[in-house]
Design a protein around this motif. Structure first.
Motif, PDB file in Angstrom:
ATOM      1  N   GLU A  27       0.828  -1.201   0.000  1.00 53.91           N
ATOM      2  CA  GLU A  27       0.000   0.000   0.000  1.00 53.91           C
ATOM      3  C   GLU A  27       0.866   1.257   0.000  1.00 53.91           C
ATOM      4  N   ALA A  28       1.944   1.237   0.786  1.00 56.25           N
ATOM      5  CA  ALA A  28       2.815   2.415   0.868  1.00 56.25           C
ATOM      6  C   ALA A  28       3.439   2.711  -0.487  1.00 56.25           C
ATOM      7  N   GLU A  29       3.893   1.668  -1.184  1.00 53.00           N
ATOM      8  CA  GLU A  29       4.481   1.864  -2.507  1.00 53.00           C
ATOM      9  C   GLU A  29       3.433   2.370  -3.502  1.00 53.00           C
ATOM     10  N   ALA A  30       2.226   1.820  -3.426  1.00 51.03           N
ATOM     11  CA  ALA A  30       1.158   2.234  -4.338  1.00 51.03           C
ATOM     12  C   ALA A  30       0.794   3.697  -4.127  1.00 51.03           C
ATOM     13  N   LYS A  31       0.679   4.110  -2.874  1.00 53.48           N
ATOM     14  CA  LYS A  31       0.321   5.497  -2.589  1.00 53.48           C
ATOM     15  C   LYS A  31       1.408   6.459  -3.052  1.00 53.48           C
ATOM     16  N   ALA A  32       2.666   6.034  -2.925  1.00 51.22           N
ATOM     17  CA  ALA A  32       3.771   6.900  -3.339  1.00 51.22           C
ATOM     18  C   ALA A  32       3.754   7.158  -4.841  1.00 51.22           C
ATOM     19  N   LEU A  33       3.200   6.213  -5.617  1.00 50.48           N
ATOM     20  CA  LEU A  33       3.152   6.372  -7.072  1.00 50.48           C
ATOM     21  C   LEU A  33       2.006   7.267  -7.520  1.00 50.48           C
ATOM     22  N   ASP A  34       1.036   7.527  -6.631  1.00 44.05           N
ATOM     23  CA  ASP A  34      -0.097   8.413  -6.929  1.00 44.05           C
ATOM     24  C   ASP A  34      -0.775   8.022  -8.236  1.00 44.05           C
ATOM     25  N   ALA A  35      -1.001   6.733  -8.416  1.00 46.66           N
ATOM     26  CA  ALA A  35      -1.632   6.230  -9.633  1.00 46.66           C
ATOM     27  C   ALA A  35      -3.097   5.899  -9.368  1.00 46.66           C
ATOM     28  N   GLN A  36      -3.842   5.691 -10.446  1.00 46.67           N
ATOM     29  CA  GLN A  36      -5.216   5.238 -10.311  1.00 46.67           C
ATOM     30  C   GLN A  36      -5.219   3.825  -9.724  1.00 46.67           C
ATOM     31  N   LEU A  37      -6.100   3.578  -8.767  1.00 47.77           N
ATOM     32  CA  LEU A  37      -6.166   2.281  -8.108  1.00 47.77           C
ATOM     33  C   LEU A  37      -7.431   1.543  -8.537  1.00 47.77           C
ATOM     34  N   LEU A  38      -7.253   0.296  -8.998  1.00 51.03           N
ATOM     35  CA  LEU A  38      -8.366  -0.561  -9.382  1.00 51.03           C
ATOM     36  C   LEU A  38      -8.356  -1.792  -8.486  1.00 51.03           C
ATOM     37  N   TYR A  39      -9.501  -2.477  -8.415  1.00 48.80           N
ATOM     38  CA  TYR A  39      -9.627  -3.598  -7.481  1.00 48.80           C
ATOM     39  C   TYR A  39     -10.231  -4.796  -8.192  1.00 48.80           C
ATOM     40  N   ALA A  40      -9.433  -5.884  -8.320  1.00 46.22           N
ATOM     41  CA  ALA A  40      -9.927  -7.135  -8.884  1.00 46.22           C
ATOM     42  C   ALA A  40     -10.590  -7.938  -7.775  1.00 46.22           C
ATOM     43  N   ARG A  41     -11.529  -8.810  -8.160  1.00 50.23           N
ATOM     44  CA  ARG A  41     -12.229  -9.615  -7.170  1.00 50.23           C
ATOM     45  C   ARG A  41     -12.532 -10.983  -7.740  1.00 50.23           C
ATOM     46  N   PRO A  42     -12.786 -11.972  -6.878  1.00 42.57           N
ATOM     47  CA  PRO A  42     -13.063 -13.307  -7.392  1.00 42.57           C
ATOM     48  C   PRO A  42     -14.397 -13.385  -8.124  1.00 42.57           C
ATOM     49  N   GLY A  43     -14.412 -14.116  -9.220  1.00 39.35           N
ATOM     50  CA  GLY A  43     -15.659 -14.470  -9.898  1.00 39.35           C
ATOM     51  C   GLY A  43     -16.441 -13.289 -10.419  1.00 39.35           C
ATOM     52  N   PRO A  44     -17.713 -13.510 -10.747  1.00 39.22           N
ATOM     53  CA  PRO A  44     -18.539 -12.442 -11.303  1.00 39.22           C
ATOM     54  C   PRO A  44     -18.872 -11.402 -10.248  1.00 39.22           C
ATOM     55  N   LEU A  45     -19.035 -10.168 -10.684  1.00 34.63           N
ATOM     56  CA  LEU A  45     -19.396  -9.096  -9.778  1.00 34.63           C
ATOM     57  C   LEU A  45     -20.844  -9.241  -9.338  1.00 34.63           C
ATOM     58  N   PRO A  46     -21.179  -8.877  -8.098  1.00 30.25           N
ATOM     59  CA  PRO A  46     -22.576  -8.900  -7.678  1.00 30.25           C
ATOM     60  C   PRO A  46     -23.355  -7.810  -8.382  1.00 30.25           C
ATOM     61  N   ARG A  47     -24.650  -8.059  -8.582  1.00 29.15           N
ATOM     62  CA  ARG A  47     -25.493  -7.056  -9.213  1.00 29.15           C
ATOM     63  C   ARG A  47     -25.757  -5.936  -8.211  1.00 29.15           C
ATOM     64  N   CYS A  48     -25.645  -4.714  -8.694  1.00 25.33           N
ATOM     65  CA  CYS A  48     -25.927  -3.561  -7.844  1.00 25.33           C
ATOM     66  C   CYS A  48     -27.411  -3.235  -7.953  1.00 25.33           C
TER      67      CYS A  48
END
Length: 369
Positions: free
Chosen positions: A128-149
């Motif tokens: 997390e510290a390295e990611a924040k230092a890069l000030d890049a866009q953050l995306l989040y992968a997750r297992p399987g299909p996404l739940p319906r909103c």
């Protein structure tokens, strides 16, 4: 939510809840050798709001050779290398985001650099510290299909009739969720148009969004992933004299504590949240992604309102609380349940009373770090 970041959920089940389904990956980061946890059975899916690429499925998040790509134009999935060969520009349209693909034993995210996948080599994990230092866009992968909103009218149909219906505050002129934002209004905890509880990632609160006028009324920020920070990074509270107060508590470190010490820390935060709402302000609770640590603190506010303040219309069953949070923020995950359970035991031992007299704890908790 309209942003790419908000269309992706937690990278894996929290290791303390789903240890049996996890494997350990070792890597070297800023602090030396660390361990991260990734799902052993389910592939990770990275959903993208992109004109070329709709989703990337990762059998092994560190090996691009195991990835497949769902193209926006349709057709069968392509191997990652083939997708790059056919459309060399598709990663270019995404920029250079970092993708959370794992969490370590205390719940902190671990990221890969998507642009590094072009090399075809084994990818490095970033802390997390390295990611924040890069000030890049953050995306989040997750297992399987996404739940319906669920649509707001469906998701919020369970608001009790004895409570003022604030479901319209999820999205309105004050909170239109325009552009690159990734926050959610929690209507069951709101008191009025400028008295809302926001569950957010960090980036949304530090970038400035003039169209999101609710941000001008944020009088308290609860940072759940740092022990201290420069409070000036927040672009919030323009309508609040002196700007917002800031609480910083690295919730993932609470695994080192337990019992009374954790409950007391949590109680000070919950009382501060209520005090700011009563005084007419909004409260923004965030961690890095706004789906694990921050969600736990917001869930505890339900318990505080029900047991301490005696607001019996506010839900107090943990499963029900998380269902409600997921109805407005689908990728919330019930991690850090031991903190929630400890706090539930704590507040069930307190007699219901008003917020009067909370001032001492409030001022202690809200000291700018």
């Amino acid at each position: 939510p309209s942003a790419r970041e908000s269309s992706n959920g937690p990278p894996c089940p929290h290791p303390h809840e789903r240890a049996a389904r996890s494997r350990t990956m070792s890597y070297t980061g800023v602090g030396g050798s660390l361990n991260a946890v990734a799902p052993a059975e389910d592939p990770l899916v990275l959903k993208l709001d992109d004109p070329v690429c709709r989703a990337i499925t990762m059998l092994d998040p560190l090996q691009p050779s195991t990835w497949s790509v769902e193209m926006a134009a349709g057709g069968p999935p392509l191997a990652f290398a083939e997708a790059v060969a056919r459309t060399p520009s598709f990663l270019g349209t995404l920029g250079s985001p970092l993708v959370s693909v794992a969490q370590d034993a205390d719940g902190q995210h671990r990221f890969i650099r998507l642009s590094d996948a072009m090399t075809g080599k084994t990818l490095a994990l970033l802390s997390e510290a390295e990611a924040k230092a890069l000030d890049a866009q953050l995306l989040y992968a997750r297992p399987g299909p996404l739940p319906r909103c669920a649509a707001p009218t469906e998701a919020l149909a369970t608001l009790p009739s004895s409570e003022t219906d604030f479901s319209h505050l999820v999205r309105d002129d004050f909170a239109p969720h325009d552009g690159y934002t990734n926050y959610s209004v929690v209507p069951w905890l709101c008191l009025g148009p400028t008295q809302r509880v926001l569950l957010s990632d960090e980036r949304t609160l530090t970038c400035g969004h003039p169209s999101e006028r609710i941000m001008e009324h944020v009088s308290l920020v609860v940072n759940c992933h740092e022990d201290s920070c420069d409070w000036g990074k927040y672009k919030l509270g323009q309508a609040v004299p002196g700007g917002p107060k800031v609480i910083t508590e690295a919730l993932h470190k609470w695994y080192s504590f337990g019992g009374a010490s954790t409950a007391d820390k949590n109680d000070a935060i919950q009382r501060a949240i209520w005090a700011h709402l009563e005084q007419g302000g909004s409260v923004a609770v965030h961690c890095l992604a706004g789906i694990h640590r921050a969600a736990c603190i917001v869930a505890c506010q339900f318990l505080f309102r029900h047991y301490v303040l005696g607001h019996k219309h506010v839900p107090n069953e943990v499963d029900d609380i998380y269902r409600k949070l997921q109805s407005v923020r689908p990728h919330v995950s019930p991690a850090y349940l031991h903190i929630l359970k400890e706090y539930e035991a704590h507040v069930r031992g307190l007699p219901p009373r008003s917020a009067n007299g909370f001032g001492g704890l409030f001022h202690l908790a809200c000291a700018r770090q």
